[in-house]
Design a protein around this motif. Structure first.
Motif, short mmCIF file in Angstrom:
data_model
loop_
_atom_site.label_atom_id
_atom_site.label_comp_id
_atom_site.label_asym_id
_atom_site.label_seq_id
_atom_site.Cartn_x
_atom_site.Cartn_y
_atom_site.Cartn_z
N ASP A 60 0.45 10.80 5.02
CA ASP A 60 0.08 9.41 5.29
C ASP A 60 -0.98 9.36 6.38
O ASP A 60 -1.03 10.22 7.27
N GLN A 112 -7.93 11.39 -0.80
CA GLN A 112 -6.69 12.04 -1.24
C GLN A 112 -6.21 13.05 -0.20
O GLN A 112 -6.90 14.02 0.11
N VAL A 118 -10.34 5.60 -1.07
CA VAL A 118 -9.12 6.42 -0.96
C VAL A 118 -9.52 7.88 -0.79
O VAL A 118 -10.24 8.44 -1.62
N GLU A 140 -3.38 -3.70 5.03
CA GLU A 140 -4.76 -3.75 5.55
C GLU A 140 -4.84 -4.88 6.57
O GLU A 140 -4.17 -5.90 6.44
N VAL A 161 -13.60 -2.75 -0.66
CA VAL A 161 -12.40 -2.01 -1.05
C VAL A 161 -12.43 -0.69 -0.31
O VAL A 161 -13.39 0.08 -0.45
N LYS A 179 2.58 6.75 -2.76
CA LYS A 179 2.12 5.74 -3.72
C LYS A 179 0.65 5.92 -4.08
O LYS A 179 0.17 5.37 -5.07
N GLY A 180 -0.06 6.68 -3.25
CA GLY A 180 -1.49 6.92 -3.50
C GLY A 180 -2.35 5.69 -3.34
O GLY A 180 -3.38 5.58 -4.01
N THR A 181 -1.94 4.78 -2.45
CA THR A 181 -2.72 3.56 -2.23
C THR A 181 -2.45 3.03 -0.82
O THR A 181 -1.58 3.53 -0.11
N TYR A 182 -3.21 2.02 -0.46
CA TYR A 182 -3.02 1.39 0.85
C TYR A 182 -1.94 0.33 0.73
O TYR A 182 -1.99 -0.54 -0.16
N TYR A 202 -2.39 4.09 4.60
CA TYR A 202 -2.32 4.76 3.30
C TYR A 202 -0.96 5.45 3.13
O TYR A 202 -0.51 6.19 4.02
N ASP A 203 -0.33 5.19 1.97
CA ASP A 203 0.93 5.83 1.63
C ASP A 203 0.64 6.94 0.63
O ASP A 203 0.19 6.69 -0.50
N SER A 204 0.86 8.19 1.04
CA SER A 204 0.51 9.34 0.19
C SER A 204 1.40 9.41 -1.06
O SER A 204 0.96 9.95 -2.09
#
Length: 434
Positions: free
Chosen positions: A160, A156, A154, A135, A151, A129-132, A125-127
């Protein structure tokens, strides 16, 4: 015949109480063993889950030691690991520029080292970008999973992290408990077998006691008439009896009466035995109820005279009730009820009445006998049942009378009611559909 009206032989309470206590204790023991086993299964299940969580955490700590992915002292690594839900583990990393393939390789190695042998889905997870951003699915020999069906959630965070998801965690934990499941299944099989054995043992014991009591009552029932007949025959063999016509008639009459009694009992036993496994052979014809009652009273007239009983017949005057029934069997049913009424009364006063009730024609036999307690009434029509009266032989009978009456009524699609008060008397009311 009855039981104190139900005629017959019932399992002696004293002899069966010990066996009942044994069955009860065995049942409680089986229930206790089952409860303890289920308790330990639950404990083992919880322990396996805790072990799984511990091994995953150890694997993540090992990953921290294998790779420089967190700028934290070793004694604070535990603070970087989270367990947000049962199937998910989250651990912090410093930046997303770490070699992802190496991370997957080392993590897989650590999981194997700590016996976490189930498949997993890994997400980086990239904090910012707020997404993975990556995988990877780690398969296992015992489980296969299509990661496209899932899926990753996430969580928050302001840093990372790597998320570990174990889709078959619960199945894996249960697989670790195979030994316990097999041993529990064997234990339950043994306990169920023991319960079945105890049930059949109790049933066989009951049948043996019933048969034993039946033989005892059978012997007692025939013993007295045979003894009376033997004495009477010896008197009749005396030479001087020819010159004593009154005495000759008396003892000849005694033999005749006892012979009829024995013949009646034997016929009743044979009839019950022959109809034990099938419906009674009913041949219905239209019969006047009053005529049936009068014939039944005539058949037991010697017993009425012997007991100095008063028998009243109260039936409708006009036009007189008729019933579509089997004449012989219906008469036998009335005879059985009348015999019971006379047996259990010191100074018998029997009232036989007929009438209509709720669309049924009824024949009622009411006496002033010793009565039957409420708790015994539900068993009156069971074969071989006798209401406990202390001495099981104080009244003659085989325990077949009321059972036979019930079979006759059932064959006519009727019913029978019992109304009794101890010390007051008893009423049996047979109801037949019109």
């Amino acid at each position: 015949m009855h039981s104190k009206f139900a005629g017959g032989i019932y399992l002696n309470g004293m002899r069966s109480s010990t066996l009942r206590w044994i069955i009860l204790l065995a049942t409680l023991l089986i229930a206790l063993i089952t409860g303890v086993q289920l308790f330990w299964l639950n404990k083992v299940y919880s322990f396996e889950h805790k072990t799984f969580n511990t091994n995953v955490v150890k694997s993540i700590r090992g990953l921290y030691e294998d790779m420089d992915i967190a700028d934290t002292p070793a004694n604070h690594l535990q603070d970087l690991i989270e367990h947000p839900s049962p199937d998910y583990f989250l651990f912090r990393v410093e930046g997303t520029s770490i070699p992802y393939d190496s991370l997957v390789f080392y993590l897989k190695h650590e999981l194997n080292d700590f016996d976490v042998l189930t498949d997993a889905l890994i997400g980086l997870y990239d904090s910012k970008k707020g997404t993975y951003i990556a995988e990877q699915y780690i398969p296992a020999a015992a489980a296969r999973y299509d990661p496209s069906h899932n899926v990753l959630p996430v969580y928050q965070r302001d840093h990372d992290y790597v998320l570990l998801y174990f889709p078959h965690r619960n199945k894996y934990v249960l697989a670790q408990m195979n030994f316990w499941f097999i041993s529990t299944a064997i234990l339950f099989f043994v306990l169920i077998s023991l319960a079945i054995i105890l049930f059949y043992f109790y049933r066989q014991k009951f049948l043996v006691e019933v048969q034993k009591d039946f033989v005892n009552n059978f012997t007692h029932e025939f013993k007295t008439p045979l003894a009376v007949m033997k004495i009477s025959s010896e008197v009749l063999l005396q030479d001087k009896i020819v010159n004593q016509p009154e005495r000759l008639f008396k003892y000849a009459n005694i033999i005749q009466h006892q012979t009829q009694h024995l013949q009646s009992q034997v016929e009743r036993l044979l009839h019950i035995a022959s109809t034990d496994r099938r419906e009674l052979p009913i041949e219905k014809v239209r019969v006047p109820v009053k005529e049936i009652i009068e014939q039944a009273v005539a058949k037991i007239q010697p017993l009425v005279d012997d007991k100095e009983a008063l028998v009243e017949i109260q039936s409708a005057e006009e036009p007189g009730y008729e019933l579509l029934a089997d004449r012989v069997h219906l008469e036998l049913a009335v005879v059985n009820l009348l015999e019971n009424a006379l047996k259990y009364s010191t100074k018998p006063h029997v009232i036989i009445s007929t009438g209509q009730e709720d669309g049924h024609l009824f024949i009622s036999v009411k006496d002033n006998g010793i009565g039957i307690e409420k708790k015994y009434q539900k068993n009156l029509f069971k074969k071989f049942y006798r209401v406990p009266t202390g001495d099981v032989h104080n009244v003659k009978g085989f325990g077949l009378g009321l059972n036979f009456v019930k079979r006759i009524i059932d064959a006519h699609h009727g019913s029978i009611k019992v109304n009794s008060l101890p010390g007051i008397g008893t009423e049996f009311k047979m109801l037949f559909p019109l």
